[in-house]
Design an enzyme around this catalytic site. Structure first.
Site: not given
Ligand code: CMP
Length: 138
Positions: A126, A112, A49, A9, A115
């Site tokens: 995805e 975080n 998302y 990310k 992913h």
């Protein structure tokens, strides 16, 4: 053999953690069969998302995901989805097991670092979202 989608990310790329994440993938025998760096548009992030569209964190999450470049990869191996999820640790780094990527590096439930797809159907969606068949080796 199973495939999963991995994203480093914007926080992970900006903090110079790409090498560390990739090293852990290689050490854990998750074969990288496709990889690229890109910066999503807001509408691409919303589409990616989409399952979280109704969640309170959707706006903030999609803003964060377009805040800088990301690195997307396809990982391949036996039980790749589950094994990569174990390497990442829980979404909330405070609940992540010792030695996981998120426990070691995440600073926030949103920021975080990585992913990973959460199941075979999500992985197929995805992977198709970011890669066409000519971009996948192996
Ligand atoms: P990810 O695995 O990419 O899936 C959805 C993302 O939403 C998650 O990681 C976090 O970056 C972000 N997020 C922010 N707040 C929450 C929350 N309360 N619960 C789950 N995910 C969250």
């Amino acid at each position: 053999m199973e495939r999963t989608l991995s994203i480093i990310k914007p926080d992970g790329v900006a903090r110079g953690l790409a090498g560390e994440v990739i090293k852990r993938l290689e050490q854990n025998n998750l074969k990288i069969t496709a990889m690229k760096m890109l910066r999503m548009t807001k509408s691409q992030a919303k589409g990616f998302y989409d399952v979280h569209r109704e969640r309170p964190f959707f706006e903030s999450l999609t803003d964060f995901m377009v805040s800088g470049p990301i690195i997307v990869m396809i990982l391949e191996g036996e039980n790749a989805i589950g094994r990569y999820r174990e390497l990442m640790g829980a979404t909330d780094y405070r609940e992540a097991a010792q030695g996981t990527i998120r426990k070691d590096f995440a600073t926030d439930i949103e920021k975080n670092v990585v992913h990973g797809s959460d199941g075979p159907e999500t992985a197929a969606f995805e992977i198709g979202y970011f890669f066409n068949s000519f971009e996948i080796t192996g």
